[in-house]
Design a protein around this motif. Structure first.
Motif, PDB file in Angstrom:
ATOM      1  N   VAL A  94      -7.074   3.562  -9.634  1.00 29.97           N
ATOM      2  CA  VAL A  94      -7.356   4.952  -9.215  1.00 29.97           C
ATOM      3  C   VAL A  94      -7.161   5.169  -7.717  1.00 29.97           C
ATOM      4  O   VAL A  94      -6.555   6.144  -7.288  1.00 29.97           O
ATOM      5  N   GLY A  95      -7.670   4.239  -6.913  1.00 34.98           N
ATOM      6  CA  GLY A  95      -7.641   4.427  -5.459  1.00 34.98           C
ATOM      7  C   GLY A  95      -6.424   3.843  -4.762  1.00 34.98           C
ATOM      8  O   GLY A  95      -6.394   3.753  -3.534  1.00 34.98           O
ATOM      9  N   GLY A  96      -5.400   3.435  -5.537  1.00 36.65           N
ATOM     10  CA  GLY A  96      -4.199   2.859  -4.942  1.00 36.65           C
ATOM     11  C   GLY A  96      -4.106   1.361  -5.181  1.00 36.65           C
ATOM     12  O   GLY A  96      -5.117   0.703  -5.457  1.00 36.65           O
ATOM     13  N   THR A  97      -2.898   0.832  -5.075  1.00 27.89           N
ATOM     14  CA  THR A  97      -2.694  -0.601  -5.310  1.00 27.89           C
ATOM     15  C   THR A  97      -3.291  -1.411  -4.158  1.00 27.89           C
ATOM     16  O   THR A  97      -3.381  -0.919  -3.023  1.00 27.89           O
ATOM     17  N   ASN A  98      -3.664  -2.647  -4.435  1.00 29.55           N
ATOM     18  CA  ASN A  98      -4.174  -3.516  -3.369  1.00 29.55           C
ATOM     19  C   ASN A  98      -3.119  -3.745  -2.296  1.00 29.55           C
ATOM     20  O   ASN A  98      -3.426  -3.848  -1.105  1.00 29.55           O
ATOM     21  N   GLU A  99      -1.845  -3.815  -2.733  1.00 25.58           N
ATOM     22  CA  GLU A  99      -0.755  -4.054  -1.766  1.00 25.58           C
ATOM     23  C   GLU A  99      -0.658  -2.898  -0.763  1.00 25.58           C
ATOM     24  O   GLU A  99      -0.490  -3.108   0.433  1.00 25.58           O
ATOM     25  N   LEU A 100      -0.767  -1.667  -1.268  1.00 25.58           N
ATOM     26  CA  LEU A 100      -0.697  -0.523  -0.347  1.00 25.58           C
ATOM     27  C   LEU A 100      -1.964  -0.449   0.511  1.00 25.58           C
ATOM     28  O   LEU A 100      -1.888  -0.175   1.709  1.00 25.58           O
ATOM     29  N   LYS A 101      -3.111  -0.726  -0.084  1.00 24.03           N
ATOM     30  CA  LYS A 101      -4.343  -0.743   0.724  1.00 24.03           C
ATOM     31  C   LYS A 101      -4.231  -1.765   1.857  1.00 24.03           C
ATOM     32  O   LYS A 101      -4.627  -1.492   2.997  1.00 24.03           O
ATOM     33  N   ASP A 102      -3.657  -2.923   1.550  1.00 24.36           N
ATOM     34  CA  ASP A 102      -3.479  -3.958   2.584  1.00 24.36           C
ATOM     35  C   ASP A 102      -2.510  -3.490   3.677  1.00 24.36           C
ATOM     36  O   ASP A 102      -2.711  -3.779   4.864  1.00 24.36           O
ATOM     37  N   ALA A 103      -1.477  -2.755   3.259  1.00 23.73           N
ATOM     38  CA  ALA A 103      -0.519  -2.221   4.241  1.00 23.73           C
ATOM     39  C   ALA A 103      -1.212  -1.205   5.155  1.00 23.73           C
ATOM     40  O   ALA A 103      -0.976  -1.170   6.372  1.00 23.73           O
ATOM     41  N   ILE A 104      -2.087  -0.386   4.584  1.00 24.01           N
ATOM     42  CA  ILE A 104      -2.843   0.598   5.373  1.00 24.01           C
ATOM     43  C   ILE A 104      -3.796  -0.120   6.334  1.00 24.01           C
ATOM     44  O   ILE A 104      -3.909   0.243   7.508  1.00 24.01           O
TER      45      ILE A 104
END
Length: 399
Positions: A67-77
């Motif tokens: 729901v809140g986005g992939t872990n990979e994108l969260k890590d990029a952020i």
């Protein structure tokens, strides 16, 4: 007869989208319209980002995401926030949504209700007061002026504080004015917000689009306390020419993220998987393409602002960020067009401009500043020069 909710009846349609649609319709009918209305870069999404999306499709990365986005994108952020803003976040403090507009809408729904007040400096982005109102809360508008480059002061904040004030919104660099806050200005605002227990909402979507060597500061980076009491809103639309990919995000206290994730889980669920894969590349890949766009925007800004300011009756401060100028046309109020119609504000002037010279700009009243109009310089130098020339001709027709 169909009955609609009071909620939807109180919402005003977006004037920026309406102007853009009108200009596009006129163009489609073969009219030679120059549009300064669009709030999006005229550049294509950089190749490196498009290729990342293609790779995601080929790898069948086309399923639901968390729901809140992939872990990979969260890590990029998280990497981006550390690199650009000196801020440390964990995954449970990041939430990815379908654009920064969606991020703010979710926040408003999760944070505020009837009786709450939210401070919004004017000129404001058109959707801020509407979305606060949709949550049942009251937008408290503070007017700023060109003499202060449309920036809010602590004295102004103190004058409107009540026991119901819950939050203050800061948009830097600003849409529609193009001005960004200096670190010292943000320090004063943060101190005032913390003393009065206000949540700071910091919209930093134009973060990379800054000029004249200006350095962007996130208000959340000023102290640990500021970070805890701040929600940073950002996304990939403006800086990476990715408006249609619809990815925005918040970085905030884990408790806020938890509540907003719950809401998103019952509305949109997670954003598009392919867009998320592309956004990872946008955030952590090389930024040469972004800097090149910014250099081009700076050239265009110089031409647009200098030529507007040279028109008698028009004044225009030079913005240090975003891709908007915010000229003041109020000296023309009271003048008549050739049909005898009196110009009485930004709506009249922008309508006159579109009819008479086929130039589309957004009336300042949409942003809570009727003296002005917003003009985007996210278009070619040729169009800027021709468009401003037409504005000059139009102004000369007013008597």
């Amino acid at each position: 007869i169909m009955k609609f909710s009071n909620r939807i009846e109180q919402v005003n349609p977006s004037m920026t989208l309406a102007i853009d649609a009108k200009a596009k319709e006129m163009k489609a009918n073969g009219e030679d319209v120059i549009g300064f209305g669009a709030g999006e870069p005229d550049f294509n999404t950089p190749e490196r980002i498009k290729q990342a999306a293609i790779r995601a499709i080929e790898a069948n990365d086309t399923h639901y995401t968390p729901v809140g986005g992939t872990n990979e994108l969260k890590d990029a952020i998280i990497t981006k926030m550390k690199r650009d803003n000196g801020l440390d976040y964990d995954r449970n403090q990041i939430l990815v949504s379908c654009g920064a507009k969606h991020s703010f809408y979710n926040l408003a729904q999760a944070l505020w209700e009837e009786g709450d007040e939210v401070i919004i400096p004017a000129p404001y982005w058109v959707s801020f007061p509407e979305m606060v109102g949709l949550a049942g809360a009251k937008p408290v508008i503070i007017e700023t002026d060109a003499a202060h480059n449309f920036k809010i002061t602590v004295d102004q904040i103190k004058k409107v504080l009540t026991p119901n004030t819950r939050a203050i919104l800061i948009n830097t660099p600003s849409n529609p004015t193009g001005f960004a806050y200096e670190k010292s200005e943000l320090e004063a605002i943060a101190q005032c917000a913390l003393e009065n227990n206000l949540l700071m909402i910091s919209d930093e979507i134009y973060e990379w689009i800054i000029f004249d060597g200006f350095k962007h500061t996130s208000i959340a980076s000023l102290s640990k306390e500021a970070q805890k009491n701040c929600v940073v809103i950002n996304g990939v639309s403006k800086c990476y020419a990715m408006t249609g990919w619809r990815i925005g995000y918040i970085a905030a206290d884990a408790e806020i993220v938890k509540k907003v994730t719950k809401l998103q889980g019952q509305s949109t669920s997670g954003p598009c998987s392919i867009s998320q894969a592309a956004s990872i590349e946008a955030l952590v890949g090389p930024h040469d393409d972004v800097l090149e766009m910014v250099r081009e925007f700076e050239k265009r800004r110089n031409v647009m602002v200098d030529q507007l300011a040279a028109i008698p009756g028009v004044s225009c401060n030079k913005p240090n960020g975003s891709f908007y100028s915010f000229p003041d046309f109020s000296e023309l109020n009271g003048k008549k067009d050739r049909n005898g119609k009196v110009i009485q504000g930004s709506l009249d002037f922008t309508e006159f401009l579109l009819t008479e010279k086929k130039v589309a700009i957004v009336p300042g009243i949409a942003f809570g500043a009727d003296a002005n109009a917003r003009m985007s310089f996210a278009t070619s130098l040729d169009k800027i020069e021709e468009g401003v020339k037409r504005i000059k001709e139009a102004v000369e027709l007013l008597k």
